[in-house]
Each structure stands twice: as structure tokens, then as C-alpha cells.
Design a protein around this motif. Structure first.
Motif, PDB file in Angstrom:
ATOM      1  N   HIS A 107     -15.078   2.306  10.267  1.00  0.00           N
ATOM      2  CA  HIS A 107     -14.397   2.462  11.565  1.00  0.00           C
ATOM      3  C   HIS A 107     -15.413   2.933  12.595  1.00  0.00           C
ATOM      4  CE1 HIS A 107     -10.168   1.461  10.831  1.00  0.00           C
ATOM      5  NE2 HIS A 107     -10.549   1.605   9.563  1.00  0.00           N
ATOM      6  N   ASN A 153     -12.773  -1.317  14.276  1.00  0.00           N
ATOM      7  CA  ASN A 153     -13.511  -1.509  13.023  1.00  0.00           C
ATOM      8  C   ASN A 153     -14.859  -2.154  13.327  1.00  0.00           C
ATOM      9  OD1 ASN A 153     -10.627  -1.335  12.296  1.00  0.00           O
ATOM     10  ND2 ASN A 153     -11.275  -1.930  10.267  1.00  0.00           N
ATOM     11  N   ARG A 199      -4.714  -7.236   9.445  1.00  0.00           N
ATOM     12  CA  ARG A 199      -4.133  -6.025   8.837  1.00  0.00           C
ATOM     13  C   ARG A 199      -4.621  -4.784   9.597  1.00  0.00           C
ATOM     14  NH1 ARG A 199      -5.361  -1.225   6.749  1.00  0.00           N
ATOM     15  NH2 ARG A 199      -7.143  -2.087   5.633  1.00  0.00           N
ATOM     16  N   ASP A 200      -5.885  -4.394   9.412  1.00  0.00           N
ATOM     17  CA  ASP A 200      -6.371  -3.200  10.111  1.00  0.00           C
ATOM     18  C   ASP A 200      -6.455  -3.480  11.618  1.00  0.00           C
ATOM     19  OD1 ASP A 200      -6.910  -0.602   9.567  1.00  0.00           O
ATOM     20  OD2 ASP A 200      -8.926  -0.890   8.778  1.00  0.00           O
ATOM     21  N   HIS A 217     -16.425  -0.653   4.542  1.00  0.00           N
ATOM     22  CA  HIS A 217     -15.335  -0.782   5.533  1.00  0.00           C
ATOM     23  C   HIS A 217     -15.494   0.372   6.529  1.00  0.00           C
ATOM     24  CE1 HIS A 217     -10.815  -1.435   6.307  1.00  0.00           C
ATOM     25  NE2 HIS A 217     -11.069  -0.297   6.946  1.00  0.00           N
TER      26      HIS A 217
END
Ligand code: KIV
Ligand code: ZN
Length: 516
Positions: free
Chosen positions: A210, A244, A19-20, A208
């Protein structure tokens, strides 16, 4: 917090490569590729696979649906905004999973509230409460993310987390959406939530991060220290912009420094290098040589002093054993006299249990390669195995080429391609080098009007006879398509890469079959 017998805290690994990670520019994957990555993630031992954002596109929906139906052994998650149609679409894609999770998000920072959403704090609390209650009425595993949490006023963030838990979220994720946090700040945010949110013990707190400032792994580890119970990460750290938190790095940091973190995961660490290579091959995003854990140089010792120390005792310069993360103890594999059993053995050691049929074809391909180069290394073998196991529909395939070229002359190329059961040929004088000529000749034969946006060539292994691997990105009607080709001849590798991209274009632009 779950505590195991040996006092280690079990950390949930939530992988968002599909997804990301897929949001990395040029990294989009087709359905068979997503299925392959999803299965590899299960084999790796992740707890949750975020498979896509079902309302974003029919392709995303299909991927979440197919993964939910066919991939067993992990929770399958789909992303949704705080809107009923998003949540319905996500649940529709997820409902056949053994365990499905809807991941709902809404931005909470001032900057997002004012400029993107034009919503007040009260509006945010109301919208998220409503959406979470609705999602929880469909599915018993709900995660909520306040997007840009790290830049959200801490009092408001506490109110948001409390509201999310009260409205049915079992996991509340704290995203550093723009990679702005520092490790100390991240610790303080998570610590404050644990100290101030009254119902915090009713949910898992996730993190989560980045990597815009290169601190995603450090920030994630700080959140773990402060008590977070779930890590969101991607293979090779791929993702939007600078990516990420890298799964392999954070997992190996916790494992190697267990004396400090006192945590454990369900990750089968010898699968880290194979999955890194799979994701790199599929996305076309190369892993830099000096990347921690999975980079080709991560365990290479060049300096004489280091080599001497290593021979006396590997722990002088190595804090992890290469085999614990999936590097084979020896890299030199096979030569042209090696037999099929040795090949099957080596493939197994690299994590590929092949069927008899696959082994027969692999053995044929291996013999052809071993005739061209003396020593066949693990990386060569992986390329052959991957060509074997990845089913791609090939409308056009390569037959042969000849090119006459040199300094100050325009190349003349003869190219033969297979199209169905026909061989199509072209002879052209064009381009400013042999690779340009082959690209133009393929355009001519396939009739596709494409623009080459990116071209990369690198060697798969060491040595003068190493295979060249070409990755190419073609633009066709505004969309980007990737292709990859490998050969000991880099012009042929270029042709193979271009044809892979062409076949991808044709597969995704094929007219839908009618039901008649
Ligand atoms: O970075 C982010 O904020 C996200 C959320 C959707 C979790 O990816
Ligand atoms: Zn993200």
C-alpha cells in the motif's frame, strides 16, 4: 523462480483493481463495468485477476461468478477470510473458471492479533492451517496472505509462511497492509524468508504494498530484488486510502531498467494508457497530469532546452517511448471532413476494434462533435467510443435545456428529459447558478431525493472549444452513486453526469423480477 532463455526472471502480475482497488472511496463498480475492466486486464496480459471478495456482498459474489464464467485468459481469484463459509462462497463463485484461485487471509501482526482478532500466535497457526487445508481440498491453486505481514514479528512471520506452504498454499503473499515499510526493510523481510523458511522453494512469494508513505512501487521493486516472484498491484494505483502499488509504474520500471532488475512480465505495455483511461472513466478517479507513465504530462516537454534536445535525439530526455505505453505518436486526430475509414483506423490505434454497427453510431456522434469543435483529439474520440461501448440502461435521458441567468439573479430553467417514450418538462426559478438549477430541475422531474456529494469538471483536451467532463457523486439512501457526462457545454455535461448517476440509482434499486 522461473528463469527464461535470456536470463530474465518471469514475474507474475496479480491485478487487484477489482478487489482492493474497488475499495477506494467512491470507486465501486457495477457488473458490466467490472466485466469491461476484467476483459481489459486480460488484453493487457495480467496473469491473475482478483475479481472480488465473494462473501462480502451479493454484488461481489456475482462479479466473481460472472468473470469466472465469461472471461478467459487469466487465472481468476476470489478473496476469503479463514472461515469455512467464506471459502465455500469463494469456491462457489470461482469453480467455473478455467483456472480459479482462492486467496485466503488472516492478520498476523501483534496489533491485529491483540486488538482485532484476540488470538494468540498458536491460535493463528491453527486457524490458518485448518482453513488452508480446507481450501486446498476444493481448489488446486491457493494463495495465503498474512495481513499486516510487515508489522509481524519476523520469527513468527517465518513460522506463518512455513505453515501456509505446508498446509497447501502455492503462493504466499507478504502484504504491507498499512503502507509502513521502507524499501530496505522490505528487501530484508523477503530475503529473511528465503533464507529461513525451509519449504520456501515450494511456493511463489508475492508482494502487496500500500502507498500510505508513497513507497508502494519502491517497496515492491525491493521485494522483487530480494526474489519475490509475484507482484500485486492495481491500475493507476487505486485502492484503499492512498492506494496500492501502481501496475503501470512497476511494470515499466522493470522493463525500462531491465539492465538492473533482469525480469520480464507478460504485460502488453501499449495497453497501459488505454486501460488507465478505462479505469479512470469507470471509477471517476482522475489520473493526475504528472502521474508517471499514464498522466497526460508524462511525456510532455515544455522547456525549450528539453524540446531542442528531443528534436536532436529523443533519448536525451526520454527514457521510454510514449508509444511503448500506449500514447499515440500524434494526438491531433480528425476534423469534420474526415471519413469513416479514418475514424475506424484511429479507433483501432487507440485499442478499440469496433463492430460495423458501433462504427456507424460512432461516426454519427463524431460528426456532431466535429461540428461543435474544429479538432477532434484522441481523448475526445475515446469519450465517444466509451459512450458507445458501455451498455448502460437509461431510464432517464437528456433532451434539452434553456436557462436564463446572470449576476444577482435566480436562474430560470426549462428542462426536458426523456422517460421511456415520453418527454417530461419542468420550468423552475431556482438555484444559485445554471448548474445548480439543472440539478434541482432533474431532482424535480425524476422525483429522487438525492444529495450531491462531489462535483468535478475538467476539460478533456486542450483549447477553448474543449469538451468539459463532469463527474458527480450523489448520495441516495446512504449509498454513493457516480455519474459522468461530457459535452462542449458544461451545463449539459452536468445534466448528463447527474442523469448517469440517477440511472445508476434506479438500476441498483430496481425491484427484483419475480420468476412467475
Ligand atoms: O492489504 C492487505 O493486507 C490486503 C490483503 C487482504 C491481501 O489487501
Ligand atoms: Zn491490500
Amino acid at each position: 523462480m522461473s528463469q527464461s532463455e535470456n536470463d530474465n526472471r518471469r514475474i507474475i502480475i496479480f491485478d487487484t483493481t477489482l478487489r482492493d482497488g474497488e475499495q477506494s472511496p467512491g470507486a465501486s463498480m457495477n457488473l458490466p463495468e467490472k466485466m469491461e475492466v476484467a476483459q481489459a486486464l486480460v488484453d493487457l496480459g495480467v496473469d491473475v485477476i482478483e475479481a472480488g471478495f465473494p462473501i462480502a456482498s451479493p454484488g461481489d459474489y456475482e462479479a466473481v461468478y460472472e468473470i469466472s464464467n465469461n472471461i478467459k485468459g487469466a487465472t481468476i481469484c476470489g478473496l476469503a477470510r479463514c472461515r469455512q463459509p467464506d471459502i465455500d462462497r469463494a469456491w462457489d463463485a470461482l469453480k467455473h473458471a478455467d483456472q480459479g484461485r482462492i486467496h485466503v487471509f488472516l492478520a498476523t501482526s501483534t496489533i491485529h492479533r491483540e486488538f482485532k482478532l484476540r488470538m494468540s500466535q498458536e491460535d493463528i497457526l491453527e486457524r490458518m492451517g485448518e482453513s488452508l487445508r480446507y481450501a486446498a481440498s476444493l481448489c488446486d491453486d491457493i494463495e495465503f496472505s498474512p495481513e499486516d505481514a510487515v508489522r509481524t514479528e519476523i520469527d513468527f512471520l517465518c513460522a506463518v509462511v512455513e505453515k501456509a506452504i505446508a498446509s497447501g498454499a502455492k503462493t504466499v503473499n507478504i502484504p504491507d497492509t498499512v503502507g509502513y515499510a521502507t524499501p530496505r526493510q522490505m528487501y530484508d523481510v523477503i530475503d529473511t524468508l528465503y533464507n529461513r523458511v525451509p519449504n520456501i522453494d515450494q511456493a511463489v512469494i508475492a508482494i502487496h504494498c500500500h502507498n500510505d508513505l508513497g513507497m508502494a512501487v519502491a517497496n515492491t521493486l525491493s521485494a522483487i530484488e530480494a526474489g519475490a516472484g509475484q507482484i500485486e498491484c492495481t491500475i493507476n494505483g487505486i485502492g484503499e486510502r492512498a492506494g496500492n502499488c501502481a501496475l503501470e509504474e512497476v511494470v515499466m520500471a522493470m522493463r525500462t531498467r531491465n539492465d538492473y532488475y533482469r525480469t520480464e512480465t507478460g504485460i502488453n505495455t501499449p495497453r497501459l494508457v488505454p486501460i488507465s483511461q478505462t479505469v479512470s472513466r469507470i471509477t471517476g478517479l482522475h489520473v493526475q497530469r504528472n502521474k508517471s507513465i499514464v498522466g497526460r504530462n508524462a511525456f510532455a516537454h515544455e522547456s525549450g532546452i528539453h524540446q531542442d534536445g528531443m528534436l536532436k535525439n529523443p533519448t536525451t530526455y526520454e527514457i521510454m517511448r510514449p508509444e511503448d505505453v500506449g500514447w499515440a505518436a500524434t494526438d491531433l486526430v480528425l476534423g469534420k471532413h474526415s471519413g469513416r475509414a479514418a475514424l475506424a483506423d484511429r479507433a483501432r490505434a487507440l485499442g478499440h476494434d469496433l463492430t460495423n454497427e458501433q462504427l456507424v453510431t460512432l461516426f454519427e456522434d463524431f460528426k456532431v462533435l466535429a461540428d461543435k469543435k474544429k479538432e477532434v483529439y484522441d481523448a475526445d474520440l475515446l469519450v465517444l467510443i466509451e459512450q458507445q461501448t458501455l451498455a448502460v440502461s437509461e431510464e432517464w435521458s437528456f433532451e434539452s435545456y434553456q436557462v436564463k441567468c446572470g449576476t444577482d439573479m435566480v436562474p430560470t430553467i426549462q428542462l426536458a428529459l426523456r422517460h421511456g417514450d415520453q418527454i417530461k418538462t419542468a420550468e423552475m426559478t431556482c438555484g444559485d447558478g445554471p448548474i445548480d438549477a439543472v440539478i434541482l430541475a432533474i431532482e424535480e422531474l425524476t422525483g429522487l431525493d438525492v444529495v450531491c456529494k462531489d462535483f468535478n469538471v475538467h476539460s478533456v483536451t486542450i483549447g477553448q472549444d474543449a469538451q468539459g467532463e463532469v463527474t458527480m457523486q450523489l448520495e441516495y439512501q446512504g449509498e454513493l452513486y457516480r455519474g459522468r457526462g461530457t459535452s462542449t457545454d458544461s451545463v449539459e455535461a452536468s445534466a448528463l453526469a447527474m442523469l448517469a448517476a440517477v440511472n445508476r440509482i434506479l438500476a441498483s434499486n430496481a425491484p427484483e423480477q419475480s420468476a412467475e
